[in-house]
Design a protein around this motif. Structure first.
Motif, PDB file in Angstrom:
ATOM      1  N   GLN A  37      34.606  41.142  24.694  1.00 41.24           N
ATOM      2  CA  GLN A  37      36.015  41.547  24.742  1.00 41.24           C
ATOM      3  C   GLN A  37      36.231  42.674  25.731  1.00 41.24           C
ATOM      4  OE1 GLN A  37      38.590  39.918  23.177  1.00 41.24           O
ATOM      5  NE2 GLN A  37      39.797  41.220  24.555  1.00 41.24           N
ATOM      6  N   GLU A  38      35.277  43.571  25.857  1.00 44.60           N
ATOM      7  CA  GLU A  38      35.399  44.636  26.849  1.00 44.60           C
ATOM      8  C   GLU A  38      35.382  44.073  28.267  1.00 44.60           C
ATOM      9  OE1 GLU A  38      32.301  47.382  25.814  1.00 44.60           O
ATOM     10  OE2 GLU A  38      33.670  48.629  24.630  1.00 44.60           O
ATOM     11  N   LYS A  39      34.576  43.030  28.497  1.00 42.30           N
ATOM     12  CA  LYS A  39      34.573  42.394  29.815  1.00 42.30           C
ATOM     13  C   LYS A  39      35.944  41.804  30.120  1.00 42.30           C
ATOM     14  CE  LYS A  39      29.649  41.151  29.979  1.00 42.30           C
ATOM     15  NZ  LYS A  39      28.679  40.023  30.014  1.00 42.30           N
ATOM     16  N   ILE A  40      36.555  41.183  29.121  1.00 39.81           N
ATOM     17  CA  ILE A  40      37.898  40.632  29.297  1.00 39.81           C
ATOM     18  C   ILE A  40      38.892  41.747  29.597  1.00 39.81           C
ATOM     19  CG2 ILE A  40      39.802  39.450  28.122  1.00 39.81           C
ATOM     20  CD1 ILE A  40      37.683  37.879  26.546  1.00 39.81           C
ATOM     21  N   SER A  41      38.805  42.833  28.851  1.00 44.10           N
ATOM     22  CA  SER A  41      39.753  43.936  28.992  1.00 44.10           C
ATOM     23  C   SER A  41      39.618  44.653  30.330  1.00 44.10           C
ATOM     24  CB  SER A  41      39.565  44.936  27.850  1.00 44.10           C
ATOM     25  OG  SER A  41      39.831  44.328  26.600  1.00 44.10           O
ATOM     26  N   GLN A  42      38.479  44.525  30.969  1.00 42.65           N
ATOM     27  CA  GLN A  42      38.255  45.178  32.260  1.00 42.65           C
ATOM     28  C   GLN A  42      38.459  44.231  33.439  1.00 42.65           C
ATOM     29  OE1 GLN A  42      34.282  46.726  31.808  1.00 42.65           O
ATOM     30  NE2 GLN A  42      34.871  48.019  30.082  1.00 42.65           N
ATOM     31  N   ALA A  43      38.774  42.963  33.169  1.00 39.04           N
ATOM     32  CA  ALA A  43      38.881  41.956  34.224  1.00 39.04           C
ATOM     33  C   ALA A  43      40.246  41.972  34.895  1.00 39.04           C
ATOM     34  CB  ALA A  43      38.600  40.574  33.644  1.00 39.04           C
ATOM     35  N   HIS A  44      40.249  41.543  36.146  1.00 36.89           N
ATOM     36  CA  HIS A  44      41.481  41.384  36.933  1.00 36.89           C
ATOM     37  C   HIS A  44      41.583  39.919  37.335  1.00 36.89           C
ATOM     38  CE1 HIS A  44      43.969  42.653  40.746  1.00 36.89           C
ATOM     39  NE2 HIS A  44      44.586  41.755  40.000  1.00 36.89           N
ATOM     40  N   VAL A  45      42.605  39.237  36.835  1.00 28.94           N
ATOM     41  CA  VAL A  45      42.817  37.821  37.127  1.00 28.94           C
ATOM     42  C   VAL A  45      44.036  37.660  38.019  1.00 28.94           C
ATOM     43  CG1 VAL A  45      43.330  35.550  36.160  1.00 28.94           C
ATOM     44  CG2 VAL A  45      41.728  37.066  34.974  1.00 28.94           C
ATOM     45  N   ALA A 131      40.585  39.151  47.261  1.00 27.82           N
ATOM     46  CA  ALA A 131      39.524  40.141  47.398  1.00 27.82           C
ATOM     47  C   ALA A 131      39.573  41.183  46.281  1.00 27.82           C
ATOM     48  CB  ALA A 131      39.613  40.832  48.758  1.00 27.82           C
ATOM     49  N   ALA A 132      40.764  41.448  45.746  1.00 28.02           N
ATOM     50  CA  ALA A 132      40.924  42.466  44.702  1.00 28.02           C
ATOM     51  C   ALA A 132      40.729  41.922  43.296  1.00 28.02           C
ATOM     52  CB  ALA A 132      42.315  43.087  44.808  1.00 28.02           C
ATOM     53  N   ALA A 133      40.576  40.598  43.158  1.00 28.89           N
ATOM     54  CA  ALA A 133      40.502  39.967  41.840  1.00 28.89           C
ATOM     55  C   ALA A 133      39.061  39.637  41.449  1.00 28.89           C
ATOM     56  CB  ALA A 133      41.344  38.697  41.829  1.00 28.89           C
ATOM     57  N   ASP A 134      38.858  39.478  40.145  1.00 30.12           N
ATOM     58  CA  ASP A 134      37.570  39.028  39.621  1.00 30.12           C
ATOM     59  C   ASP A 134      37.521  37.512  39.506  1.00 30.12           C
ATOM     60  OD1 ASP A 134      36.440  41.663  39.122  1.00 30.12           O
ATOM     61  OD2 ASP A 134      37.893  41.819  37.494  1.00 30.12           O
ATOM     62  N   ILE A 135      38.670  36.900  39.304  1.00 28.50           N
ATOM     63  CA  ILE A 135      38.756  35.449  39.180  1.00 28.50           C
ATOM     64  C   ILE A 135      40.175  35.024  39.532  1.00 28.50           C
ATOM     65  CG2 ILE A 135      39.361  35.500  36.724  1.00 28.50           C
ATOM     66  CD1 ILE A 135      37.523  33.026  36.422  1.00 28.50           C
ATOM     67  N   VAL A 136      40.314  33.791  40.052  1.00 30.65           N
ATOM     68  CA  VAL A 136      41.610  33.279  40.481  1.00 30.65           C
ATOM     69  C   VAL A 136      41.909  31.986  39.743  1.00 30.65           C
ATOM     70  CG1 VAL A 136      42.976  32.452  42.436  1.00 30.65           C
ATOM     71  CG2 VAL A 136      41.315  34.298  42.771  1.00 30.65           C
ATOM     72  N   LEU A 137      43.157  31.843  39.297  1.00 32.14           N
ATOM     73  CA  LEU A 137      43.631  30.592  38.722  1.00 32.14           C
ATOM     74  C   LEU A 137      44.656  29.985  39.663  1.00 32.14           C
ATOM     75  CD1 LEU A 137      42.303  31.783  36.129  1.00 32.14           C
ATOM     76  CD2 LEU A 137      44.138  30.678  34.841  1.00 32.14           C
ATOM     77  N   LYS A 157      33.766  35.193  47.674  1.00 30.01           N
ATOM     78  CA  LYS A 157      32.899  34.788  46.557  1.00 30.01           C
ATOM     79  C   LYS A 157      33.524  35.134  45.202  1.00 30.01           C
ATOM     80  CE  LYS A 157      28.604  34.974  49.227  1.00 30.01           C
ATOM     81  NZ  LYS A 157      28.553  33.499  49.333  1.00 30.01           N
ATOM     82  N   VAL A 158      34.777  34.717  45.050  1.00 26.74           N
ATOM     83  CA  VAL A 158      35.513  34.921  43.807  1.00 26.74           C
ATOM     84  C   VAL A 158      35.677  33.567  43.118  1.00 26.74           C
ATOM     85  CG1 VAL A 158      37.705  35.656  42.790  1.00 26.74           C
ATOM     86  CG2 VAL A 158      36.743  36.907  44.733  1.00 26.74           C
ATOM     87  N   PRO A 159      35.320  33.436  41.850  1.00 22.99           N
ATOM     88  CA  PRO A 159      35.469  32.157  41.145  1.00 22.99           C
ATOM     89  C   PRO A 159      36.921  31.699  41.112  1.00 22.99           C
ATOM     90  CG  PRO A 159      34.070  33.652  39.894  1.00 22.99           C
ATOM     91  CD  PRO A 159      34.670  34.461  41.008  1.00 22.99           C
TER      92      PRO A 159
END
Length: 265
Positions: A37-45, A131-137, A157-159
């Motif tokens: 949950q901490e990983k989720i809370s620190q993520a930028h999508v 470039a600023a995101a951890d993952i892209v939808l 190299k962003v998922p």
């Protein structure tokens, strides 16, 4: 690049008592726990599109506690959107979709950060946003935009989690250029010739279908953030909503792909 103002304060690095209660059903899962949950809370999508696919995806990412959501959509809410774009309401008619989505998200979860980009992003702006995101939808229905997003994701190299839906047919897959020999969007759908997902105004779309695909995109994003299970890398899921049947097609990296292949310039 023009952003609407952030609708929340800053994201906490750790979970307080309220967050522990809000996300308790995630934390109870052995595969997630507090660490997940901490990983989720620190993520930028980064979410491209706040329409049929982007609506459920954004709502589930927000409810799950993704720390920062950046939403890109230049379009305005139209009455015909409300049949399936559940993040918007009648009161949102005529409003920019990114801003409308941000307001709904804030009402759902005021503890996350939302950036709303209310203009059509150029290739250069998409490059900066990715470039600023951890993952892209990728929740858009524009073929050119899909390829521009893919190029930026491969470069940085962003998922990338990609979804599509038209009529009664849905598609879902994921790409991760951090992995050796992982395919990209161009490997699966070439850029040559005329192609698109088909405008809903022309072909129509079954309302629950976009909810199913969009929610699945959110699930894949959370899995990638946490490092949970087996993401859909090299696997294209195909949904026939008429008969409620899923099929899977496997695909590989194209060595001659101009975006990710060994022959790229």
């Amino acid at each position: 690049m023009r952003f609407c103002p952030n609708l929340s304060a800053s994201t906490e690095d750790t979970l307080d008592d309220q967050a522990l209660l809000r996300y308790s059903r995630h934390i109870l899962l052995d595969e997630m726990g507090i660490e997940g949950q901490e990983k989720i809370s620190q993520a930028h999508v980064l979410l491209i599109g706040a329409g049929g696919l982007g609506s459920p995806a954004a709502l589930y990412l927000a409810s799950a506690g993704v720390g920062t959501l950046t939403i890109v959509d230049h379009d305005q809410v139209d009455l015909s959107n409300l049949q399936r774009q559940i993040i918007h309401s009648t009161a949102s008619l005529g409003q920019n979709k990114a801003l409308s989505a941000a307001q709904t998200i804030y009402a759902l979860n005021p503890h996350i950060k939302v950036n709303a980009l209310s203009t059509r992003a150029t290739d250069k702006e998409l490059d900066q946003l990715v470039a600023a995101a951890d993952i892209v939808l990728d929740c858009c229905d524009n073929f050119a935009t899909r390829h521009a997003v893919n190029r930026a994701c491969v470069k940085h190299k962003v998922p990338l989690v990609s979804g599509a839906a038209v009529r009664f047919d849905g598609q879902l897959t994921a790409f991760d250029s951090r992995l050796d020999n992982a395919p990209c969007y161009h490997c699966l759908f070439g850029e040559e010739g005329e192609a698109s997902d088909g405008p809903c105004a022309t072909f129509g779309v079954f309302a629950p279908l976009v909810g199913m695909i969009g929610a699945a995109q959110a699930a894949e994003a959370l899995k990638l953030i946490i490092g949970l299970g087996s993401p859909l890398i090299g696997r294209l899921q195909l949904l026939d909503a008429r008969n409620m049947q899923w099929r899977e097609m496997r695909y590989k990296r194209d060595p001659a792909c101009p975006v990710c292949g060994c022959n790229k310039t």
